[in-house]
Design an enzyme around this catalytic site. Structure first.
Site, PDB file in Angstrom:
ATOM      1  N   ASN A  46       9.517  -6.758  24.541  1.00 56.67           N
ATOM      2  CA  ASN A  46      10.238  -6.012  23.511  1.00 56.67           C
ATOM      3  C   ASN A  46      11.576  -6.675  23.172  1.00 56.67           C
ATOM      4  O   ASN A  46      11.922  -6.856  22.000  1.00 56.67           O
ATOM      5  CB  ASN A  46      10.443  -4.579  24.049  1.00 56.67           C
ATOM      6  CG  ASN A  46      11.293  -3.748  23.131  1.00 56.67           C
ATOM      7  OD1 ASN A  46      11.050  -3.733  21.935  1.00 56.67           O
ATOM      8  ND2 ASN A  46      12.288  -3.092  23.684  1.00 56.67           N
ATOM      9  N   ASP A  96      11.857   0.656  29.952  1.00 57.06           N
ATOM     10  CA  ASP A  96      12.286  -0.608  30.556  1.00 57.06           C
ATOM     11  C   ASP A  96      10.989  -1.421  30.689  1.00 57.06           C
ATOM     12  O   ASP A  96      10.007  -1.116  29.999  1.00 57.06           O
ATOM     13  CB  ASP A  96      12.979  -0.370  31.911  1.00 57.06           C
ATOM     14  CG  ASP A  96      13.743  -1.585  32.410  1.00 57.06           C
ATOM     15  OD1 ASP A  96      14.874  -1.813  31.960  1.00 57.06           O
ATOM     16  OD2 ASP A  96      13.204  -2.338  33.250  1.00 57.06           O
ATOM     17  N   LYS A 113      18.858   4.900  36.613  1.00 53.24           N
ATOM     18  CA  LYS A 113      17.654   4.100  36.399  1.00 53.24           C
ATOM     19  C   LYS A 113      16.533   4.724  37.202  1.00 53.24           C
ATOM     20  O   LYS A 113      16.779   5.408  38.194  1.00 53.24           O
ATOM     21  CB  LYS A 113      17.880   2.663  36.861  1.00 53.24           C
ATOM     22  CG  LYS A 113      17.013   1.673  36.147  1.00 53.24           C
ATOM     23  CD  LYS A 113      17.626   1.237  34.837  1.00 53.24           C
ATOM     24  CE  LYS A 113      16.667   0.350  34.064  1.00 53.24           C
ATOM     25  NZ  LYS A 113      17.362  -0.405  33.012  1.00 53.24           N
ATOM     26  N   LYS A 118      22.148   8.011  32.018  1.00 53.48           N
ATOM     27  CA  LYS A 118      21.347   7.365  30.970  1.00 53.48           C
ATOM     28  C   LYS A 118      20.863   6.033  31.474  1.00 53.48           C
ATOM     29  O   LYS A 118      21.646   5.258  32.038  1.00 53.48           O
ATOM     30  CB  LYS A 118      22.225   7.148  29.716  1.00 53.48           C
ATOM     31  CG  LYS A 118      21.468   6.583  28.536  1.00 53.48           C
ATOM     32  CD  LYS A 118      20.826   7.662  27.715  1.00 53.48           C
ATOM     33  CE  LYS A 118      19.697   7.144  26.837  1.00 53.48           C
ATOM     34  NZ  LYS A 118      18.420   6.941  27.555  1.00 53.48           N
ATOM     35  N   LYS A 141      27.328  -1.142  32.189  1.00 56.70           N
ATOM     36  CA  LYS A 141      26.816  -1.427  30.846  1.00 56.70           C
ATOM     37  C   LYS A 141      27.066  -0.243  29.921  1.00 56.70           C
ATOM     38  O   LYS A 141      27.599  -0.385  28.822  1.00 56.70           O
ATOM     39  CB  LYS A 141      25.308  -1.697  30.937  1.00 56.70           C
ATOM     40  CG  LYS A 141      24.639  -2.004  29.624  1.00 56.70           C
ATOM     41  CD  LYS A 141      23.119  -1.884  29.685  1.00 56.70           C
ATOM     42  CE  LYS A 141      22.502  -2.651  30.826  1.00 56.70           C
ATOM     43  NZ  LYS A 141      21.028  -2.743  30.713  1.00 56.70           N
ATOM     44  N   THR A 201      17.709  -3.853  21.494  1.00 50.28           N
ATOM     45  CA  THR A 201      18.222  -4.725  22.566  1.00 50.28           C
ATOM     46  C   THR A 201      18.286  -6.171  22.081  1.00 50.28           C
ATOM     47  O   THR A 201      19.306  -6.855  22.254  1.00 50.28           O
ATOM     48  CB  THR A 201      17.347  -4.613  23.835  1.00 50.28           C
ATOM     49  OG1 THR A 201      17.101  -3.240  24.097  1.00 50.28           O
ATOM     50  CG2 THR A 201      18.028  -5.246  25.020  1.00 50.28           C
ATOM     51  N   SER A 227      19.791   3.996  22.105  1.00 48.04           N
ATOM     52  CA  SER A 227      19.271   5.184  22.791  1.00 48.04           C
ATOM     53  C   SER A 227      20.269   6.336  22.674  1.00 48.04           C
ATOM     54  O   SER A 227      19.892   7.482  22.435  1.00 48.04           O
ATOM     55  CB  SER A 227      19.066   4.893  24.284  1.00 48.04           C
ATOM     56  OG  SER A 227      17.741   4.509  24.546  1.00 48.04           O
TER      57      SER A 227
HETATM   58  O1  2IT Z   1      18.361  -1.768  30.764  1.00 44.39           O
HETATM   59  C1  2IT Z   1      18.537  -0.961  29.835  1.00 44.39           C
HETATM   60  O2  2IT Z   1      19.626  -0.834  29.288  1.00 44.39           O
HETATM   61  C2  2IT Z   1      17.393  -0.145  29.419  1.00 44.39           C
HETATM   62  N1  2IT Z   1      16.340  -0.255  30.022  1.00 44.39           N
HETATM   63  C3  2IT Z   1      17.523   0.830  28.303  1.00 44.39           C
HETATM   64  C4  2IT Z   1      18.167   2.087  28.742  1.00 44.39           C
HETATM   65  C5  2IT Z   1      18.187   3.191  27.708  1.00 44.39           C
HETATM   66  O3  2IT Z   1      18.561   4.311  28.092  1.00 44.39           O
HETATM   67  O4  2IT Z   1      17.816   2.963  26.554  1.00 44.39           O
END
Ligand code: 2IT
Length: 450
Positions: free
Chosen positions: A241, A166, A126, A90, A114, A210, A382
């Site tokens: 965002n 992202d 990622k 994820k 994380k 976030t 998410s």
């Molecule tokens: O850095 C991050 O945590 C994100 N870009 C979101 C990742 C997600 O799967 O929502």
């Protein structure tokens, strides 16, 4: 330093010498794990750290697309599937000219810890591309997203890997990518991509998550010191965002964002971003031109300082770097420390260079919180989106928000508790690294060595 950590770090550096951002985060994380590695000699025998620094899988691919003038372009696409010990991979997808393997690996490595810290069943990954969406028409962005997914689809799925947004990838791009995924696989497999619009399987509050999560974390850190968020003054970088979500939640809770910086300089609004009109204007301004925040100063008659960052301003209580990686170097960190401001709350992924982070952590008057804990609200919602998709239901804003608040509170409390347990005192940075590491380590040890 512990000999095992030292050896893995040296080997990682030798093997990935041309990946500076990746090495930066590996060094930051590993160097904080000493007490837990000392307490678990079995990890060395199981080559645990060697396995953790190596992605399970890296996919690199060609993305060919046509612009509006009929010209063909070739970009490079990536997906680094770092670690799935805790659940499906994820993590977000970044479209930005700076994207390369080092950037995607650094983001993926951070994401593993994380995602573990959220306590939800998700692994870390990622992805991205060096495609620059700025100045591209809607049709060009759609063709690019379709081309990107035409390759990526074979590597993802609701039980395999669930990408999200992202930098440079928001609801629009996610919608186009999900549409292409659905067209290819021939099934409404909502859980294969998150950050979708609510009308197409998304979760309420994902765009805000976030930023809201970062403020919920901040509320806990303030509470620890007997402080209230109400009336607090904030200086931040970034108004994308995440930054926008912070401003919105601060406005709701009676805190004021007095400064925010963009690529062209910074805004000083002495009243704070304190109205719906200002929040909406920021959204419009960003949609029109993400490189300039000056129009805000023109519209609302406040100060704009060109080509500078707001690090070092004194009339605030909290700094929140929410733009991109390595935004705060040692020079800025010194200005921040000299300003006397107590709270340095990282929000963007790795916004502080390692030497700046060490310096800030050494300042007795300061509280430093790490991004991989503070910004975990995004990936958490998410995952809540995946959960809603799996049960084929939509939850209310209240339900999602309550869960997000609980997750952020747990992340904060677990970090504090673990740091204390290992005799590190009130160290939110090491605490977060150890909490994330321990969850992944337990799962990897339980699953056998491979
Ligand atoms: O850095 C991050 O945590 C994100 N870009 C979101 C990742 C997600 O799967 O929502």
């Amino acid at each position: 330093m512990n000999k095992y950590i030292e050896r893995v770090l040296a080997d990682t550096k030798a093997k990935n010498a041309n990946e500076p951002e990746f090495l930066q985060t590996v060094e930051e994380v590993l160097s904080s794990l000493e007490p837990v590695i000392n307490a678990h000699p079995e990890y060395e025998k199981a080559a645990l750290l060697e396995r953790m620094v190596e992605p399970e899988r890296t996919v690199e691919f060609r993305v060919t697309w046509m612009d509006d003038n009929g010209e063909w372009h070739v970009n490079r696409g990536y997906r680094v599937q770092y670690n799935a010990a805790l659940g499906p991979y994820k993590g977000g997808i970044r479209f930005d000219p700076s994207v390369n393997l080092s950037i995607v690996k650094f983001l993926g490595f951070e994401q593993v810890f994380k995602d573990a810290m959220t306590g939800l069943p998700i692994g870390g990954a990622k992805g991205g591309s060096d495609f620059d969406p700025r100045g591209r028409s809607d049709a060009e962005v759609m063709r690019f997203c379709q081309a990107f997914m035409t390759e990526l689809y074979r590597h993802i799925g609701q039980d395999i890997d669930c990408p999200a947004g992202d930098l440079g990838v928001g609801g629009r791009e996610i919608g186009y990518m999900y549409g292409q995924y659905r067209r290819i696989v021939g099934a409404a497999e909502f859980g294969a991509v998150s950050g979708k619009a609510v009308c197409t399987g998304g979760s309420i509050l994902r765009p805000e998550a976030t930023g809201f999560g970062a403020v919920y974390y901040l509320v806990e850190a303030l509470k620890h010191d007997g402080e209230d968020i109400k009336g607090k003054r904030i200086a931040m970088s970034g108004y994308g965002n995440v930054g926008w979500g912070i401003m919105k939640k601060c406005h709701q809770l009676g805190a004021k964002v007095l400064y925010f910086a963009g690529p062209d300089g910074y805004i000083h609004d002495p009243d704070g971003v304190d109205t719906e009109e200002k929040l909406n204007f920021i959204l419009e301004m960003r949609a029109k031109d993400p490189m300039h925040c000056k129009p805000y100063a023109e519209k609302f008659g406040c100060e704009f300082v060109p080509n500078e960052k707001c690090w070092g301003v004194k009339d605030v209580d909290i700094y929140m770097p929410a733009a991109t990686q390595n935004d705060v170097n040692l020079e800025s960190a010194k200005k921040i420390a000299e300003s006397g401001v107590k709270y340095y709350i990282e929000v963007a992924n790795m916004p502080t260079t390692n030497e700046a982070l060490e310096f800030l952590k050494s300042q007795k008057h300061m509280v430093v919180a790490p991004s991989k804990a503070v910004n975990a609200g995004g990936v958490s919602v998410s995952e809540l989106e995946m959960a809603q998709n799996a049960e084929r239901l939509y939850w209310s804003a209240e339900e999602v928000d309550a869960k997000l608040q609980t997750i952020m509170k747990n992340i904060y409390n677990n970090s504090v508790e673990v740091a204390e347990r290992y005799g590190l005192g009130y160290d939110l940075v090491a605490g977060a690294n150890i909490v994330g590491f321990q969850k992944v380590a337990d799962a990897m040890m339980a699953q056998g060595i491979f």
